[in-house]
Design a protein around this motif. Structure first.
Motif, PDB file in Angstrom:
ATOM      1  N   ASN A   6       0.830  -1.193   0.000  1.00 24.03           N
ATOM      2  CA  ASN A   6       0.000   0.000   0.000  1.00 24.03           C
ATOM      3  C   ASN A   6       0.870   1.251   0.000  1.00 24.03           C
ATOM      4  O   ASN A   6       0.553   2.232  -0.657  1.00 24.03           O
ATOM      5  CB  ASN A   6      -0.910  -0.010   1.231  1.00 24.03           C
ATOM      6  CG  ASN A   6      -2.214   0.693   0.951  1.00 24.03           C
ATOM      7  OD1 ASN A   6      -2.532   0.911  -0.210  1.00 24.03           O
ATOM      8  ND2 ASN A   6      -2.938   1.045   1.986  1.00 24.03           N
ATOM      9  N   SER A   7       1.974   1.185   0.718  1.00 24.93           N
ATOM     10  CA  SER A   7       2.849   2.353   0.748  1.00 24.93           C
ATOM     11  C   SER A   7       3.430   2.605  -0.634  1.00 24.93           C
ATOM     12  O   SER A   7       3.653   3.739  -1.026  1.00 24.93           O
ATOM     13  CB  SER A   7       3.958   2.143   1.763  1.00 24.93           C
ATOM     14  OG  SER A   7       4.956   1.283   1.247  1.00 24.93           O
ATOM     15  N   GLU A   8       3.663   1.555  -1.386  1.00 21.00           N
ATOM     16  CA  GLU A   8       4.163   1.755  -2.739  1.00 21.00           C
ATOM     17  C   GLU A   8       3.142   2.519  -3.559  1.00 21.00           C
ATOM     18  O   GLU A   8       3.492   3.367  -4.369  1.00 21.00           O
ATOM     19  CB  GLU A   8       4.450   0.398  -3.398  1.00 21.00           C
ATOM     20  CG  GLU A   8       4.958   0.544  -4.819  1.00 21.00           C
ATOM     21  CD  GLU A   8       5.449  -0.762  -5.388  1.00 21.00           C
ATOM     22  OE1 GLU A   8       5.441  -1.764  -4.663  1.00 21.00           O
ATOM     23  OE2 GLU A   8       5.843  -0.782  -6.559  1.00 21.00           O
ATOM     24  N   PHE A   9       1.882   2.212  -3.324  1.00 13.42           N
ATOM     25  CA  PHE A   9       0.865   2.837  -4.158  1.00 13.42           C
ATOM     26  C   PHE A   9       0.567   4.263  -3.729  1.00 13.42           C
ATOM     27  O   PHE A   9       0.292   5.127  -4.551  1.00 13.42           O
ATOM     28  CB  PHE A   9      -0.425   2.008  -4.122  1.00 13.42           C
ATOM     29  CG  PHE A   9      -1.390   2.380  -5.187  1.00 13.42           C
ATOM     30  CD1 PHE A   9      -2.504   3.129  -4.906  1.00 13.42           C
ATOM     31  CD2 PHE A   9      -1.139   2.008  -6.502  1.00 13.42           C
ATOM     32  CE1 PHE A   9      -3.380   3.500  -5.904  1.00 13.42           C
ATOM     33  CE2 PHE A   9      -2.018   2.378  -7.502  1.00 13.42           C
ATOM     34  CZ  PHE A   9      -3.136   3.117  -7.202  1.00 13.42           C
ATOM     35  N   SER A  11       2.505   6.449  -1.996  1.00 13.35           N
ATOM     36  CA  SER A  11       3.581   7.343  -1.605  1.00 13.35           C
ATOM     37  C   SER A  11       4.210   7.998  -2.825  1.00 13.35           C
ATOM     38  O   SER A  11       3.501   8.319  -3.766  1.00 13.35           O
ATOM     39  CB  SER A  11       4.591   6.596  -0.745  1.00 13.35           C
ATOM     40  OG  SER A  11       4.046   6.435   0.559  1.00 13.35           O
TER      41      SER A  11
END
Lengths: 152, 152
Positions: A6-9, A11
């Motif tokens: 989720n952080s990849e998406f 951030s």
DNA sequence: ACATAATTGTTTGGTAGCTAACAAATTAGG
DNA sequence: CCTAATTTGTTAGCTACCAAACAATTATGT
């Protein structure tokens, strides 16, 4: 649990995407009355600013693939805005320049600076510099991983 | 002389574009053996992580247009990876879920974290936070200018 | 109840991007 | 000199994005 992916998406990568598409959308909305796309505008801008240019140089100047530029040039030629001539000594190369219609259209186009100004105008220049450095570094790493280190 | 527009191309906006496409290219190269595109991967990821989901909710969760998601779902259904059923009480809505083939494929896929880690892994978290804030602010301004302030 | 609104998904047609494969022209090597 | 490699541009086929128009369904308002 899904923080990692989720952080990849949501951030830097995700915001880079959203920011790119938001800017492009605003450009395309502004240019729609003139039947121009955003990258078509960049080609016209370059020809209007720097005069006739070899197609092969535009590939590097606009950071596109040959095949991508080929299609965009074909669209501009179809619309009668750009002349693609096989002129020079090297019979492979094509030279691009604005037609009369292209010059006329260019002089009618609105100034697109307002987009950049609205987006980044009153952001602290130090923060802008950091953002550029982060994106530039990440892009370089991604290109390296992709196989060829074209981070000039 | 051309610093103004040139700065638009080679600064935050330009780097946001390059960074987005570099990341996407690496995703697509990694996923090519599995015949998956980057956004198709995001749909599978969401279904694998969160289970069956209404198509209409995915539009908002993945920040796409209805029409874009419609095409991506069609591709995944064609490949037999996702089931699109008209189940519920509201006969307009479609529920998406992984098929058995979809679950099998998902378990075979490589972990894509390495992309995010390679790109941003050893960048100062404070700089990352600034970059995110800059991109987020700019995106919000652009959305506002585009007519509707959907900067949630 | 019934006409009108809004929601959901699809389709069509356009821009922009990529890879891979090809043709033509030029350059290099033997 | 002649073959082989490189460069340049195009084409075909794909992903992903958008807007606009459409159909179907559900919700609203009078």
């Amino acid at each position: 649990m899904n923080n990692r992916v989720n952080s990849e998406f949501s951030s830097v990568g995700g915001w880079a995407k959203r920011c790119y598409f938001a800017g492009r959308a605003l450009m395309e909305t502004t240019l729609r009355p003139y039947d121009l796309g955003s990258t078509q505008w960049y080609v016209l801008w370059h020809l209007a600013t720097n005069g006739p240019t070899a197609q092969r140089d535009l590939v590097r100047l606009l950071d596109l693939e040959r095949a991508t530029l080929s299609g965009i040039v074909a669209a501009l030629v179809r619309k009668g805005l750009v002349d693609q001539s096989a002129g020079g000594k090297d019979q492979r190369q094509r030279t691009l320049q604005l037609t009369e219609a292209g010059k006329t259209l260019w002089s009618d186009l609105p100034d697109l600076h307002f987009i950049h100004d609205a987006a980044f105008g009153d952001i602290d220049p130090a923060d802008l510099a950091i953002a550029i450095r982060v994106l530039q570094t990440a892009t370089g790493r991604l290109h390296d991983l992709l196989g060829k280190g074209n981070n000039e």
